[in-house]
Design a protein around this motif. Structure first.
Motif, PDB file in Angstrom:
ATOM      1  N   VAL A   1      -4.562 -45.203  71.749  1.00 32.02           N
ATOM      2  CA  VAL A   1      -5.893 -45.190  72.378  1.00 32.02           C
ATOM      3  C   VAL A   1      -5.779 -44.636  73.795  1.00 32.02           C
ATOM      4  N   THR A   2      -6.410 -43.485  74.023  1.00 31.18           N
ATOM      5  CA  THR A   2      -6.317 -42.844  75.350  1.00 31.18           C
ATOM      6  C   THR A   2      -7.671 -42.734  76.047  1.00 31.18           C
ATOM      7  N   GLU A   3      -8.765 -42.864  75.288  1.00 29.55           N
ATOM      8  CA  GLU A   3     -10.099 -42.659  75.882  1.00 29.55           C
ATOM      9  C   GLU A   3     -10.924 -43.945  75.975  1.00 29.55           C
ATOM     10  N   ALA A   4     -11.031 -44.665  74.861  1.00 30.40           N
ATOM     11  CA  ALA A   4     -11.942 -45.817  74.812  1.00 30.40           C
ATOM     12  C   ALA A   4     -11.370 -46.999  75.596  1.00 30.40           C
ATOM     13  N   PRO A   5     -12.235 -47.781  76.280  1.00 31.86           N
ATOM     14  CA  PRO A   5     -11.786 -49.070  76.819  1.00 31.86           C
ATOM     15  C   PRO A   5     -11.201 -49.899  75.680  1.00 31.86           C
ATOM     16  N   PHE A   6     -10.113 -50.613  75.946  1.00 29.10           N
ATOM     17  CA  PHE A   6      -9.310 -51.219  74.887  1.00 29.10           C
ATOM     18  C   PHE A   6      -8.898 -52.633  75.274  1.00 29.10           C
ATOM     19  N   SER A   7      -8.840 -53.526  74.277  1.00 33.83           N
ATOM     20  CA  SER A   7      -8.331 -54.879  74.540  1.00 33.83           C
ATOM     21  C   SER A   7      -7.597 -55.435  73.325  1.00 33.83           C
TER      22      SER A   7
ATOM     23  N   HIS B   1     -13.623 -51.334  82.434  1.00 35.39           N
ATOM     24  CA  HIS B   1     -12.345 -51.273  81.715  1.00 35.39           C
ATOM     25  C   HIS B   1     -11.648 -52.619  81.852  1.00 35.39           C
ATOM     26  N   GLY B   2     -10.689 -52.876  80.963  1.00 35.68           N
ATOM     27  CA  GLY B   2     -10.072 -54.193  80.869  1.00 35.68           C
ATOM     28  C   GLY B   2      -9.552 -54.745  82.174  1.00 35.68           C
ATOM     29  N   GLY B   3      -8.880 -53.908  82.956  1.00 34.14           N
ATOM     30  CA  GLY B   3      -8.287 -54.376  84.206  1.00 34.14           C
ATOM     31  C   GLY B   3      -9.323 -54.780  85.247  1.00 34.14           C
ATOM     32  N   ASP B   4     -10.592 -54.337  85.039  1.00 27.85           N
ATOM     33  CA  ASP B   4     -11.649 -54.606  86.032  1.00 27.85           C
ATOM     34  C   ASP B   4     -12.286 -55.983  85.863  1.00 27.85           C
ATOM     35  N   LEU B   5     -12.075 -56.602  84.711  1.00 31.55           N
ATOM     36  CA  LEU B   5     -12.691 -57.908  84.461  1.00 31.55           C
ATOM     37  C   LEU B   5     -11.720 -59.030  84.837  1.00 31.55           C
ATOM     38  N   HIS B   6     -12.139 -59.886  85.746  1.00 32.43           N
ATOM     39  CA  HIS B   6     -11.295 -61.008  86.168  1.00 32.43           C
ATOM     40  C   HIS B   6     -11.745 -62.286  85.455  1.00 32.43           C
ATOM     41  N   ASP B   7     -10.935 -63.332  85.563  1.00 30.50           N
ATOM     42  CA  ASP B   7     -11.266 -64.597  84.887  1.00 30.50           C
ATOM     43  C   ASP B   7     -12.671 -65.080  85.257  1.00 30.50           C
TER      44      ASP B   7
END
Length: 296
Positions: free
Chosen positions: A88-94, A278-284
């Protein structure tokens, strides 16, 4: 124009195809078309689906647990995760790991307060402490009796970790242990049998089991009667089986959407698509705020 505003969220799972579903729902004011695609444990098929949806989906969730019903399978393999993640290189991923831990911690704190000191001095067995470090810290507030089966499932070691300190040392050492120790020191079948034996014995002595739901399938009445299970995404068939095996309480941290228990990887992808982050932008704190706002 409503179709243009529709966001596609895809959950790809190593679990069973028969659990697949599709639904349309609202989240954070966005309309999401959500699909869950199981692969029956087929890594190549999971890779193909990830590549296919990478350019087409607004977010992708990847559920790494197989529906094996085998205690020894499903120990988190970082290399499997890295190989699939690379597709996965384009879509936001988790892969949902962080959100799963937040949801489990929240569910356990809710049970502790609602049911009145429910976990005080409980004997808690974590199948993976590394996957649930946040939850382990919470549990330690209620009970000193914690055990972690990581070395059993990952290395075939006969020893359980019996404290948060031991888990910390193991976590710090894992980066070189994984590099230097062959993942299968003994034959896979023998190691699986050994792990089953050690885990079943530990489960008999515990009062609370924290594990992915598919790893609990292999346990019977002897290990499960009277127990509390802390897990997520329990379907109706499994709930009936747990009842037959005498389970006392199931704490399921998966959010329910239109009657479907949503795997944390897919639910995280829904949050990423709806929030445009994106995943890294969301905090607890962001997760807790969103879940609170949505009343989930």
């Amino acid at each position: 124009s409503s179709e243009a505003a529709l966001k596609q969220v895809i959950g790809i799972s190593l679990g069973a195809r028969q659990q697949d579903f599709a639904l349309r729902t609202q989240l954070l004011g966005q309309t999401l078309q959500v699909r869950r695609l199981g692969t029956d444990g087929d890594l190549a098929e999971a890779g193909r689906l990830l590549r296919h949806w990478d350019a087409r989906a607004d977010a992708i969730g990847l559920g790494l647990a197989k529906d094996s019903g085998n205690l020894a399978d499903g120990g988190f393999d970082p290399r499997r995760a890295v190989r699939l993640r690379a597709k996965v290189t384009e879509a936001p991923f988790s892969n949902g790991a962080r959100l799963a831990d937040i949801l489990l911690e929240w569910a356990v704190r809710h049970a502790q307060s609602t049911l009145g000191h429910y976990f005080d001095n409980a004997r808690v067995l974590f199948f993976s402490g590394l996957a649930h470090q946040k939850l382990a810290l919470s549990m330690a507030e209620y009970t000193p009796n914690l055990q972690f089966a990581d070395p059993v499932l990952q290395l075939g070691s006969p020893k359980l970790l019996t404290s948060l300190d031991a888990l910390g040392l193991y976590a710090n050492g894992m980066h070189y242990v994984a590099d230097w120790v062959p993942r299968r020191l003994i034959s896979g079948a023998l190691m699986a049998q050994w792990a089953q034996h050690v885990l079943k014995r530990a489960a008999c002595h515990a009062t609370v089991l924290v594990a992915p739901v598919h790893q609990l399938d292999a346990l019977g009445l002897e290990e499960l009667a009277g127990k509390t299970l802390v897990t997520h995404t329990v379907n109706d068939a499994r709930m009936a089986a747990f009842k037959d095996k005498g389970v006392h309480l199931v704490i399921d941290a998966a959010p329910l959407v239109q009657g479907h228990a949503i795997d944390p990887s897919l639910f995280d992808a829904m949050l990423l698509a709806a929030s445009g982050r994106h995943g890294g932008d969301l905090h607890d704190d962001d997760y807790l705020e969103i879940l609170g706002t949505e009343g989930m």
